[in-house]
Enzyme design. Structure first.
Site: not given
Lengths: 735, 234
Positions: A394, A594, A598
């Site tokens: 991400d 994190d 997500d």
């Protein structure tokens, strides 16, 4: 994570999972070795009961050595060979040795047979008869046969077999139990870092109190160089704190009044006064340790397989032993060779090595990883991680530092500026998005209004009600606001649109169908991201970034990093990318994020890694939590997992080959049960030793570099914290 | 067996080295003993435990040698071969005492021995039984000199001779070990180093004698009595 139904009581001695359910009462041990070892160490210290168990084993060894000396003399050709028995003096000596063998083997049977029988009975009571039962039968059979043979004047006596098997089995299992306990020790010793007694400030001065008697809201004083005993909030004076033990971050952190500190961190500088927020039993360190323990108590796939095997074990080995007895009896060597062959089968077929092969390696690897700040939630993640072929990252908070900088603020001029700021602060405080959190921090001094969140769409924005605003307040990306029918033609959005070509992240605030403010943030790429990409490239692991951010920014990032970056993805599109990647490769797809925004993506990947979770190891969606923000540690974890899987393979191959060859030999009657017993012990210890080597897995490189710089900067403060946590463990254990 | 005096000397002087390694055990045995006489008793019993284990190991080696000999047809060949192997082993040990080749240190780093706690418990525990058991267990600890002596014992091809060799060796190690346990270190490090060098000569000599015995036996046809032919073995 598979919790709940798969939970088993851990062994009361070594802490590894047992086959007993959580509801089992009384002490529970995973094996006879642990039962014995618990007897040895149980009554703490050197008190009578515990030493008696060891003295038993020591005496049994002494008596067994005697029995073996007599046996060797009986077998020896220079003493009794070649018709020497015709000599009456020799004959007397011969008989004497035979009876002495019996005499010396009696104490061995009573000293060591007792605990073994107890263990077999305990297994029977729990309804899961184990190999101990077979061993007891085998040993008693060979001993009983020898007694009757001796009284009957036969030459075939096998007292040394019964004694040797008992000693070797007890010694071997005891060593195994010690070895197993050692795998758990490294983690438990972390808890021992905390001081037993702490300085508590009371109304009339200061008081030393037991760590366990400290309550939340007590005020503690921690001097420089001391470990902070409990989680708390700094009350007075800022201080530099080394949180490496908890977060894996090796740079000292400055803690100002009002900021939280974790129990287990080291106060480097200055006197710290803190208000306790959690009692010892609920503190960060305790939670870290129990997270790893509960992970280890979760049975992986291979462990479940081992369980199935062990339910079949008893009948199969029993049948094999009967077969061995029958075969060797039939061949004509008499019942004694049948008994010996059956005993050899029972001894050699001990599933210890096979049963230990997988959990020992997994457990040791997970403990090793935890020490370097990589927490596994699930042993299966370790197996999957070793097969990593693709790493998807991400962007926000993962490739880039979480701490974006607010570089520009655009406010609608029709509204009072302060009111817009206050509404923005109120909405931002309700969101967990990284930019919103940043904004909340920037506007910390701003007055805020009571706010209730109506809708929270991860990765897009939030909708909330703020007191004093007639309409719903929206905060999020341009796309999100547009999808909610917000007009983006106003003054704010027009200006920002012109500026959006720049490499900035924008967040909007809107209510009443009109964008009221826009905030531009600048992000920085983590330095370790480059290292991760370099190391992954060396290992032919593909690395890609998938982000919800605008494609323009994605291509900019792609340029900077030299890897694929796909932008403009909605959360469900991210999921689709992960599924595609999983279909494309045979190996595992690792998703790094994190762990908050997500979560679905982390759960969809083969292995989800949450970054920089610090002490918050309970992020359920992630299989692995990286306590620090060091991305390169992912590669380190992959290497560790590969070593662990290789260790498991070696262990399994060895244990399997050993059992097959051993049982084959035992069936033919060529294997003396004593050798079988020593081979069994050696095999189990080999598997444990092989697994324990994972503890020596080197620290991550970047770790070493940063600790060096930490050492330089802190020489003046005494230098104890220069040691990394492993050496600290050793240091504290020694002192 | 003309090696026996050499074996005793090797044990007595070689224990200057043992004190470095096993002296710690003797001190632990002594630490818990109230009174010099009681300590002396514990030290003797501890050393007896070691003697018991050494003799036991010697017997096992002899027995293994006998098995080997019974397995092959020519027993003399095996016995002579063992004598040569034992001699070479002793020569190797002597070489490492003289530092001709470096001593291989195992046990540096890695995880400490799992059995450590087992032996340690007996060393610390009071009473004569525990001292005896501690002696029995420490007798199993790896030691190059011990292995040389075990090979020598195996080459005697006789239970009684093998047991005697090991008993003599063990008694050789007793004086210094007991003295250490009683009075701490009587000999300084530099003196111990020199005594150890002298022990090296004893080991060297024992090795030479053993090799010579084996070679002489091999040079004579089977059927002849090798012992009678060997000038050193009469």
């Amino acid at each position: 994570m598979t919790l709940g139904t798969d939970r088993h009581r851990p062994c009361d001695f070594c802490g590894l999972p047992t086959g007993f359910s959580a509801a089992a009462t009384g002490p529970v041990y995973c094996c006879y070795g642990c039962r014995f070892a618990a007897g040895v160490t149980g009554a703490q210290g050197e008190s009578g009961q515990s030493r008696w168990m060891l003295t038993r084993l020591g005496l049994a060894i002494f008596f067994t050595m005697n029995v073996m000396v007599f046996s060797m003399a009986l077998w020896s050709t220079d003493a009794f060979g070649q018709g020497a028995l015709a000599d009456p003096r020799s004959r007397v000596l011969w008989d004497l040795f035979r009876y002495l063998s019996l005499l010396f083997s009696l104490p061995v049977v009573f000293l060591l047979g007792g605990p073994l029988v107890e263990s077999a009975v305990a297994d029977l009571k729990q309804g899961r008869p184990g190999s101990d039962l077979l061993l007891v039968i085998g040993v008693l059979a060979s001993f009983g046969y020898s007694v009757s043979a001796l009284l009957g004047g036969s030459t075939h006596i096998y007292f040394e077999v019964a004694c040797g098997v008992l000693v070797a089995v007890t010694l071997g299992r005891w060593l195994e139990a010690i070895g197993k306990q050692r795998t758990v020790d490294s983690l438990k010793s972390l808890a021992k870092l905390l001081p037993d007694r702490v300085r508590v400030s009371t109304s009339d001065g200061e008081d030393w109190r037991d760590l366990n008697n400290v309550q939340p809201n007590d005020i503690l004083r921690v001097l420089a160089g001391e470990r902070i005993p409990l989680d708390g909030v700094v009350v007075e004076r800022p201080a530099f704190v080394d949180e490496q033990l908890i977060t894996g971050e090796s740079q000292p952190a400055l803690k100002r009044p009002g900021e939280a500190v974790h129990g287990g961190s080291l106060n480097l500088e200055g006197e710290l006064v803190l208000r306790v927020t959690a009692a010892a039993s609920e503190g960060t360190l305790r939670r870290l340790i129990s997270a790893v323990q509960s992970a280890a108590e979760t049975k992986g796939q291979s462990q479940r397989l081992a369980d199935i095997v062990s339910t079949w074990f008893l009948p199969v080995v029993g049948l094999l032993a009967l077969l061995a007895f029958y075969l060797n009896y039939q061949v004509g060597a008499g019942p004694q060779s049948g008994i010996l062959a059956a005993l050899a089968v029972v001894v050699i077929a001990c599933p210890c090595a096979l049963g230990l092969a997988t959990p020992m390696a997994l457990w040791t690897a997970m403990g090793r990883a935890a020490i370097s700040g990589v927490m596994f939630h699930d042993p299966e993640a370790l197996e999957k991680l070793s097969k990593t072929e693709t790493i998807l990252l991400d962007k926000t908070g993962t490739v880039t530092t979480g701490s974006a900088k607010l570089v520009r603020t655009l406010l609608e001029s029709s509204e009072p500026e302060d009111r817009v700021r206050s509404i923005a602060a109120s909405a931002a405080r309700s969101s967990k998005h990284i930019l919103a959190e940043r904004l909340a921090a920037e506007f910390a001094s701003q007055r805020s209004f009571p706010t209730t969140v109506i809708e929270h769409l991860p990765g897009r924005g939030i909708v909330c009600r703020v007191e004093g605003v007639p309409d719903d307040v929206l905060m999020g990306s341009r796309r999100f606001l547009e999808s909610r029918g917000v007009s983006m033609d106003g003054e704010v959005s027009a200006t920002s649109k012109a500026a959006e070509a720049e490499d900035l992240g924008w967040m909007y605030l809107a209510w009443g169908g009109q964008a009221r403010a826009a905030f531009a943030f600048e992000e920085t790429i983590r330095p370790q991201a480059h290292e991760l990409i370099r190391l992954a490239g060396e290992r032919r692991i593909a690395v890609r970034v998938i982000t919800g951010d605008r494609p323009a920014r994605a291509s900019k990032l792609s340029e900077l990093l030299g890897i694929d970056v796909e932008g403009g993805l909605l959360p469900d599109e991210k999921l689709a990318r992960i599924h595609e990647a999983r279909n494309r490769t045979r190996g595992s797809v690792v998703m790094v994020g994190d762990g908050i925004n997500d979560a679905p993506a982390l759960a969809a990947a083969d292995v989800g890694i949450a970054m920089g979770t610090g002490a918050d190891v309970s992020r359920e969606a992630a299989d692995i939590c990286l306590l620090s923000n060091d991305l390169a540690r992912i590669i380190w974890a992959i290497q560790l997992s590969q070593r662990a899987v290789r260790t498991i393979r070696y262990n399994l191959a060895w244990a399997f080959a050993y059992n097959v060859v051993g049982i084959g030999l035992a069936l033919t009657g060529l294997l003396n049960p004593i050798f079988a017993a020593f081979a069994m012990a050696a095999s189990g210890i080999l598997v444990i030793g092989n697994s324990l080597r994972l503890n020596n897995f080197p620290e991550p490189d970047s770790f070493a570099n940063t600790s060096a710089s930490l050492g330089d900067s802190s020489d003046a403060t005494g230098g104890t914290h220069k040691m990394n946590d492993r050496s600290l463990v050793a240091y504290w254990a020694a002192s | 067996m003309m090696e026996l005096p050499l074996v005793f000397m090797a044990g007595a002087l070689g224990s200057a080295h043992c004190v470095g390694m096993c002296g710690g055990f003797a001190l632990m045995i002594g630490a818990n003993s109230a009174g010099a006489m009681y300590n002396l008793g514990r030290q003797l019993v501890y050393s007896l435990g070691r003697l018991f284990t050494y003799v036991f190991l010697g017997l096992v080696c002899v027995h293994a040698g006998q098995r080997l000999a019974a397995w092959s047809s020519s027993a003399i060949w095996i016995s002579a071969g063992l004598a040569i192997v034992a001699g070479c082993f002793l020569l190797f040990q002597a070489g490492s005492i003289f530092l001709i080749w470096p001593r291989r240190w195992t046990g540096s780093g890695g995880t400490p021995c799992l059995a450590g706690g087992f032996v340690g418990t007996f060393l610390r525990a009071p009473g004569l039984t525990n001292a005896f058991l501690a002696g029995i267990l420490t007798g199993f600890l790896p030691c190059g000199l011990l292995y040389g002596m075990l090979a020598l014992a195996a080459s005697t091809a006789s239970l009684s001779q093998g047991a005697l060799t090991m008993a003599v060796f063990a008694s050789g190690t007793m004086p210094l070990m007991v003295a250490t346990g009683l009075g701490g270190s009587l000999l300084g490090v530099s003196l111990r180093r020199r005594v150890y060098l002298v022990a090296g000569f004893c080991v060297l000599l024992a090795g030479v004698v053993s090799v010579a015995r084996g070679v002489t036996a091999l040079r004579h046809l089977p059927g002849e009595n090798p012992a009678a032919a060997c000038p050193l073995c009469r």
